[in-house]
Design an enzyme around this catalytic site. Structure first.
Site, PDB file in Angstrom:
ATOM      1  N   PHE A   1       1.016  -1.271   0.190  1.00 51.02           N
ATOM      2  CA  PHE A   1      -0.013   0.016   0.015  1.00 51.02           C
ATOM      3  C   PHE A   1       0.759   1.209  -0.165  1.00 51.02           C
ATOM      4  O   PHE A   1       1.599   1.363   0.980  1.00 51.02           O
ATOM      5  CB  PHE A   1      -0.959  -0.147   1.219  1.00 51.02           C
ATOM      6  CG  PHE A   1      -1.907   1.313   1.295  1.00 51.02           C
ATOM      7  CD1 PHE A   1      -2.784   1.282   0.517  1.00 51.02           C
ATOM      8  CD2 PHE A   1      -1.617   2.273   1.920  1.00 51.02           C
ATOM      9  CE1 PHE A   1      -3.824   2.447   0.309  1.00 51.02           C
ATOM     10  CE2 PHE A   1      -2.199   3.573   1.912  1.00 51.02           C
ATOM     11  CZ  PHE A   1      -3.338   3.655   1.165  1.00 51.02           C
TER      12      PHE A   1
ATOM     13  N   ASP B   1       9.186   2.557   1.793  1.00 47.99           N
ATOM     14  CA  ASP B   1       8.063   3.370   2.220  1.00 47.99           C
ATOM     15  C   ASP B   1       7.665   3.252   3.867  1.00 47.99           C
ATOM     16  O   ASP B   1       7.424   2.103   4.274  1.00 47.99           O
ATOM     17  CB  ASP B   1       6.749   2.883   1.369  1.00 47.99           C
ATOM     18  CG  ASP B   1       5.452   3.753   1.733  1.00 47.99           C
ATOM     19  OD1 ASP B   1       5.425   4.257   2.969  1.00 47.99           O
ATOM     20  OD2 ASP B   1       4.453   3.540   1.080  1.00 47.99           O
TER      21      ASP B   1
ATOM     22  N   LYS C   1       2.426   9.754   8.246  1.00 48.68           N
ATOM     23  CA  LYS C   1       1.759   9.436   9.556  1.00 48.68           C
ATOM     24  C   LYS C   1       2.181  10.059  10.823  1.00 48.68           C
ATOM     25  O   LYS C   1       2.306  11.187  11.045  1.00 48.68           O
ATOM     26  CB  LYS C   1       1.631   7.947   9.144  1.00 48.68           C
ATOM     27  CG  LYS C   1       0.446   7.488   8.328  1.00 48.68           C
ATOM     28  CD  LYS C   1      -0.258   6.125   8.605  1.00 48.68           C
ATOM     29  CE  LYS C   1      -1.142   5.858   7.740  1.00 48.68           C
ATOM     30  NZ  LYS C   1      -0.742   5.145   6.298  1.00 48.68           N
TER      31      LYS C   1
HETATM   32  C1  PLP Z   1      -1.012   5.491   4.922  1.00 46.96           C
HETATM   33  C2  PLP Z   1      -0.065   4.937   4.108  1.00 46.96           C
HETATM   34  C3  PLP Z   1       0.260   5.646   3.027  1.00 46.96           C
HETATM   35  C4  PLP Z   1      -0.502   6.869   2.307  1.00 46.96           C
HETATM   36  O1  PLP Z   1      -0.273   8.036   3.332  1.00 46.96           O
HETATM   37  P1  PLP Z   1      -1.565   9.287   2.976  1.00 46.96           P
HETATM   38  O2  PLP Z   1      -1.021  10.175   4.026  1.00 46.96           O
HETATM   39  O3  PLP Z   1      -2.823   8.765   3.473  1.00 46.96           O
HETATM   40  O4  PLP Z   1      -1.427   9.592   1.786  1.00 46.96           O
HETATM   41  C5  PLP Z   1       1.401   5.489   2.282  1.00 46.96           C
HETATM   42  N1  PLP Z   1       2.212   4.166   2.406  1.00 46.96           N
HETATM   43  C6  PLP Z   1       1.956   3.634   3.578  1.00 46.96           C
HETATM   44  C7  PLP Z   1       2.786   2.526   3.900  1.00 46.96           C
HETATM   45  C8  PLP Z   1       0.952   3.799   4.459  1.00 46.96           C
HETATM   46  O5  PLP Z   1       0.692   3.056   5.378  1.00 46.96           O
END
Ligand code: PLP
Length: 400
Positions: A139, A224, A253
């Site tokens: 994700f 990520d 986050k």
């Molecule tokens: C939540 C998340 C995203 C996206 O972040 P947003 O602030 O919602 O755009 C991207 N990568 C990972 C691993 C995430 O958990």
């Protein structure tokens, strides 16, 4: 026609586009591990804004940074320097060992910047590689390109035409990643632990393996760490558990502790942006960077991270202790990032039952519960959460 003032408690949300199912309660106040709704009900919160409130709800550090900075300077312009942005960039680069940072407002936006940087880096190579290998179940956000990069089933075809240049490989399998590399490949992009997929922890050595592949094949390794970064797994950055340094890392986050800020960092060999390549109106604004600096200064303290690991052990042991009784298939995670795989597909019923009993937990899959508490959760709060999970599982088992 019925009218209701936007502030009336529990007003139905007719004016909101329906993008997800929400309970009717309106949340009005938060403090530490607790959240209150407009009916006065108190919830023990192990979702924390989606793993966002690293210091819990409304921590004094953030209130202090927001009010002091708001009185000083909110947004000069992205084309002018500001002091909190410099201080945060300096802290992030020295703590991560990466050379430079670009700030943005969301995880998806930081990942978009990472992809642009990798593609630009590729354009400067001989074969002009552009393809980025990502993983099944991964994700990376909800922009069109990040939906294409994510490995959720069907996501890369939901809003055609979709951006191309991403190819999916099974997660946790370094040999499969190596076999997928072609002349067109420019980078590997993975989450150190897959979060939205349900806290999928790869086998030990996976990141080191990807680092080796990147080095041997001349690729960039993009991590990520939007969900795993900023102390969530018990290290400031998740890659530090394996010392598998990325070429590019994204944060989001927990970095803002509840306010919108994200970052894309890169090692010097990957830093190839020039004027005009990237930008954004709110990027690096002093209000958000001042908050993130406070969060980072708190979370990066070794005793803070040691406490995250100790709290995580307590949570893990508690979940493991329930395993037999509830027939859990798996308890997996690291630090304060945990998931439980249930024996059946009742995870949504369990989260609803828990909600009614005043506990917020998440079900990322029909058979999986996920816990992402404040990194400051106390032992007593952990024990209360474990008891409430136990009770919710029992009542759902009785009812089914
Ligand atoms: C939540 C998340 C995203 C996206 O972040 P947003 O602030 O919602 O755009 C991207 N990568 C990972 C691993 C995430 O958990």
């Amino acid at each position: 026609m019925q009218t209701s003032s936007p502030s009336s408690p529990g007003a139905p949300a007719h004016a909101l586009m329906p993008i997800t199912a929400r309970p009717p309660q309106v949340m009005v106040r938060g403090e530490g591990s607790y959240l209150w709704d407009d009916r006065g009900t108190c919830y023990l919160d192990l979702i924390q804004g989606w793993a966002v409130n690293s210091l819990g709800h409304c921590p004094p550090e953030i209130i202090g940074a927001l009010t002091a900075q708001a009185a000083q300077l909110i947004t000069p312009s992205p084309a002018l320097h500001n002091a909190p942005q410099h201080a945060l960039a300096e802290r992030l680069t020295s703590l991560s060992g990466l050379a430079q940072v670009h700030f943005a407002n969301s995880g998806a936006e930081a990942n978009e910047a990472a992809v642009k940087l990798a593609r630009k880096w590729g354009m400067q190579r001989k074969h002009r590689p552009y393809e980025i290998l990502t993983t099944d179940g991964g994700f990376h956000g909800r922009t069109l390109a990040m939906m294409a990069a994510s490995g959720k089933a069907g996501w890369d075809q939901m809003f055609p035409p979709m951006p191309t240049g991403f190819r999916k490989v099974p997660f946790g399998d370094a040999a499969a990643m190596r076999a997928a590399v072609t002349e067109q490949t420019v980078a590997i992009m993975v989450e150190p632990i897959q979060g939205e997929a349900g806290v999928i922890v790869p086998p030990a050595g996976y990141l080191t393996g990807l680092r080796e592949i990147a080095d041997e094949c001349g690729l960039l390794l993009i991590l990520d760490e939007v969900q795993t970064g900023i102390g969530r797994t018990g290290a400031l950055f998740s890659f530090q558990h394996e010392l598998a340094a990325p070429d590019i890392m994204t944060l989001g986050k927990g970095l803002g502790g509840g306010v919108p800020i994200s970052a894309m960092l890169a090692a010097s060999r990957a830093c190839c942006f020039e004027h005009g390549d990237q930008g954004g109106t709110y990027n690096g604004n002093p209000l958000m960077t001042a908050v993130a600096l406070e969060v980072l200064n708190t979370v990066s303290q070794p005793p803070f991270l040691a406490r995250v690991r100790a709290a995580g052990e307590r949570l893990r042991n508690g979940l493991a202790g329930m395993r037999q009784r509830h027939g859990f298939r798996e308890v997996r995670g690291q630090g304060l990032f945990w998931a439980v795989r249930l024996a059946d597909d009742h995870a949504n019923a369990v989260t609803r039952q828990a909600f009614d009993a005043g506990l917020l937990i998440n079900a990322p899959r029909p058979d999986t519960l996920r816990l992402m508490p404040s990194l400051r959760i106390s032992d007593a709060e952990i024990d209360a959460a474990l008891e409430a999970i136990d009770t919710a599982l029992q009542s759902v088992a009785r009812a089914s």
